[in-house]
Design a protein around this motif. Structure first.
Motif, PDB file in Angstrom:
ATOM      1  N   GLU A  40       0.828  -1.209   0.000  1.00 15.10           N
ATOM      2  CA  GLU A  40       0.000   0.000   0.000  1.00 15.10           C
ATOM      3  C   GLU A  40       0.864   1.262   0.000  1.00 15.10           C
ATOM      4  O   GLU A  40       0.651   2.186   0.770  1.00 15.10           O
ATOM      5  CB  GLU A  40      -0.961  -0.009   1.182  1.00 15.10           C
ATOM      6  CG  GLU A  40      -1.897  -1.200   1.149  1.00 15.10           C
ATOM      7  CD  GLU A  40      -2.720  -1.351   2.409  1.00 15.10           C
ATOM      8  OE1 GLU A  40      -2.435  -0.671   3.423  1.00 15.10           O
ATOM      9  OE2 GLU A  40      -3.652  -2.171   2.384  1.00 15.10           O
ATOM     10  N   SER A 100      12.831   8.731   1.802  1.00 16.62           N
ATOM     11  CA  SER A 100      12.389   7.964   2.979  1.00 16.62           C
ATOM     12  C   SER A 100      13.144   6.651   3.146  1.00 16.62           C
ATOM     13  O   SER A 100      13.217   6.109   4.237  1.00 16.62           O
ATOM     14  CB  SER A 100      10.891   7.657   2.881  1.00 16.62           C
ATOM     15  OG  SER A 100      10.146   8.850   2.871  1.00 16.62           O
ATOM     16  N   TRP A 102      12.458   3.457   2.006  1.00 15.05           N
ATOM     17  CA  TRP A 102      11.762   2.204   2.295  1.00 15.05           C
ATOM     18  C   TRP A 102      12.614   1.092   1.695  1.00 15.05           C
ATOM     19  O   TRP A 102      12.888   1.098   0.495  1.00 15.05           O
ATOM     20  CB  TRP A 102      10.383   2.187   1.650  1.00 15.05           C
ATOM     21  CG  TRP A 102       9.384   3.120   2.275  1.00 15.05           C
ATOM     22  CD1 TRP A 102       9.068   4.374   1.855  1.00 15.05           C
ATOM     23  CD2 TRP A 102       8.569   2.853   3.413  1.00 15.05           C
ATOM     24  NE1 TRP A 102       8.096   4.906   2.665  1.00 15.05           N
ATOM     25  CE2 TRP A 102       7.770   3.995   3.634  1.00 15.05           C
ATOM     26  CE3 TRP A 102       8.441   1.767   4.272  1.00 15.05           C
ATOM     27  CZ2 TRP A 102       6.848   4.080   4.671  1.00 15.05           C
ATOM     28  CZ3 TRP A 102       7.516   1.846   5.296  1.00 15.05           C
ATOM     29  CH2 TRP A 102       6.736   2.989   5.497  1.00 15.05           C
ATOM     30  N   GLN A 129       1.650  -5.249   9.435  1.00 14.05           N
ATOM     31  CA  GLN A 129       1.190  -3.986   8.884  1.00 14.05           C
ATOM     32  C   GLN A 129       2.389  -3.081   8.606  1.00 14.05           C
ATOM     33  O   GLN A 129       3.280  -2.945   9.449  1.00 14.05           O
ATOM     34  CB  GLN A 129       0.263  -3.267   9.868  1.00 14.05           C
ATOM     35  CG  GLN A 129      -1.076  -3.956  10.042  1.00 14.05           C
ATOM     36  CD  GLN A 129      -1.904  -3.861   8.795  1.00 14.05           C
ATOM     37  OE1 GLN A 129      -2.117  -4.878   8.134  1.00 14.05           O
ATOM     38  NE2 GLN A 129      -2.357  -2.679   8.447  1.00 14.05           N
ATOM     39  N   ARG A 130       2.371  -2.450   7.440  1.00 16.87           N
ATOM     40  CA  ARG A 130       3.417  -1.492   7.109  1.00 16.87           C
ATOM     41  C   ARG A 130       3.264  -0.276   8.011  1.00 16.87           C
ATOM     42  O   ARG A 130       2.171   0.251   8.180  1.00 16.87           O
ATOM     43  CB  ARG A 130       3.294  -1.069   5.646  1.00 16.87           C
ATOM     44  CG  ARG A 130       4.305   0.007   5.239  1.00 16.87           C
ATOM     45  CD  ARG A 130       4.083   0.495   3.833  1.00 16.87           C
ATOM     46  NE  ARG A 130       2.803   1.116   3.597  1.00 16.87           N
ATOM     47  CZ  ARG A 130       2.520   2.399   3.839  1.00 16.87           C
ATOM     48  NH1 ARG A 130       3.429   3.193   4.342  1.00 16.87           N
ATOM     49  NH2 ARG A 130       1.332   2.876   3.572  1.00 16.87           N
ATOM     50  N   PRO A 131       4.360   0.201   8.600  1.00 12.96           N
ATOM     51  CA  PRO A 131       4.266   1.424   9.404  1.00 12.96           C
ATOM     52  C   PRO A 131       3.897   2.612   8.511  1.00 12.96           C
ATOM     53  O   PRO A 131       4.116   2.585   7.300  1.00 12.96           O
ATOM     54  CB  PRO A 131       5.671   1.586   9.994  1.00 12.96           C
ATOM     55  CG  PRO A 131       6.547   0.633   9.298  1.00 12.96           C
ATOM     56  CD  PRO A 131       5.700  -0.358   8.582  1.00 12.96           C
ATOM     57  N   GLU A 132       3.355   3.657   9.123  1.00  9.84           N
ATOM     58  CA  GLU A 132       2.961   4.842   8.362  1.00  9.84           C
ATOM     59  C   GLU A 132       4.160   5.524   7.718  1.00  9.84           C
ATOM     60  O   GLU A 132       4.065   6.062   6.622  1.00  9.84           O
ATOM     61  CB  GLU A 132       2.231   5.842   9.267  1.00  9.84           C
ATOM     62  CG  GLU A 132       0.840   5.390   9.669  1.00  9.84           C
ATOM     63  CD  GLU A 132      -0.106   5.283   8.483  1.00  9.84           C
ATOM     64  OE1 GLU A 132      -0.095   6.183   7.619  1.00  9.84           O
ATOM     65  OE2 GLU A 132      -0.845   4.289   8.411  1.00  9.84           O
ATOM     66  N   GLU A 133       5.294   5.534   8.421  1.00 14.23           N
ATOM     67  CA  GLU A 133       6.497   6.173   7.904  1.00 14.23           C
ATOM     68  C   GLU A 133       7.624   5.147   7.837  1.00 14.23           C
ATOM     69  O   GLU A 133       7.660   4.193   8.614  1.00 14.23           O
ATOM     70  CB  GLU A 133       6.908   7.341   8.798  1.00 14.23           C
ATOM     71  CG  GLU A 133       5.894   8.473   8.782  1.00 14.23           C
ATOM     72  CD  GLU A 133       6.364   9.672   9.579  1.00 14.23           C
ATOM     73  OE1 GLU A 133       7.571   9.770   9.881  1.00 14.23           O
ATOM     74  OE2 GLU A 133       5.521  10.510   9.906  1.00 14.23           O
TER      75      GLU A 133
END
Length: 173
Positions: A40, A100, A102, A129-133
């Motif tokens: 996502e 960022s 990733w 779950q992927r972290p927001e940041e």
């Protein structure tokens, strides 16, 4: 048509990974889009795959776009999954959004998969779950400046840069 199952692990504090099936004749650009969708990720940020080894050494880069000023370089759209990671255990690193950072670890976990999916790439397993940041990176590692460099207090003087004493009279200022 050969289908390969990849495990894509997000570098994060918590365990976050996805298993993705992809045809070996699909491009790395298609895998890039599949990873973005599976985790996502929004936006159209720069990204690259890097060939890797068992120790996750970051090797040759395969960029999303060719931004070199010299001869044309191959991009994700030019290279298929089967060309770069054809066997179980082959690895790559995927970096998305160079601001960022990733970072994802990509490993072939199975080849010659018999799949029930009709569209590829396809997420077949999702965990975490992927972290927001993006997790923060310690790009310098555990660097201890004092132990890395020998600073000898005895050599300190009023001319640390070797300009010959009075800086205002040497013509530099």
């Amino acid at each position: 048509m050969t289908i390969t199952k990849l495990r894509i692990i997000l570098e994060a504090e918590e365990d976050v990974f996805r298993d993705i099936e992809i045809k070996d004749d699909q491009t790395l650009l298609e895998l890039h889009k599949g990873i973005k969708k599976a985790f996502e990720m929004e936006g159209e940020e720069m990204a690259s795959f890097y060939l890797s080894n068992d120790d996750w050494f970051q090797g040759s880069e395969i960029p999303l776009m060719d931004i070199s000023e010299e001869e044309a370089a191959e991009t994700m759209a030019d290279i298929t999954v089967g060309q770069v990671i054809p066997q179980k255990g082959n690895k790559m690193i995927f970096v998305y959004d160079f601001l960022s950072l990733w970072t994802f670890y990509v490993e072939v976990v199975e080849t010659d998969v018999i799949s029930v999916n009709s569209e590829f790439p396809a997420v077949v397993f999702s965990y975490g779950q992927r972290p927001e940041e993006a997790p923060e990176k310690d790009l310098l590692g555990e660097l201890d400046i004092d132990s890395e460099f020998d600073f000898d207090d005895e050599d300190e003087d009023d001319d640390p840069y070797g300009f010959g004493g009075d800086y205002s009279s040497n013509g530099y200022w």
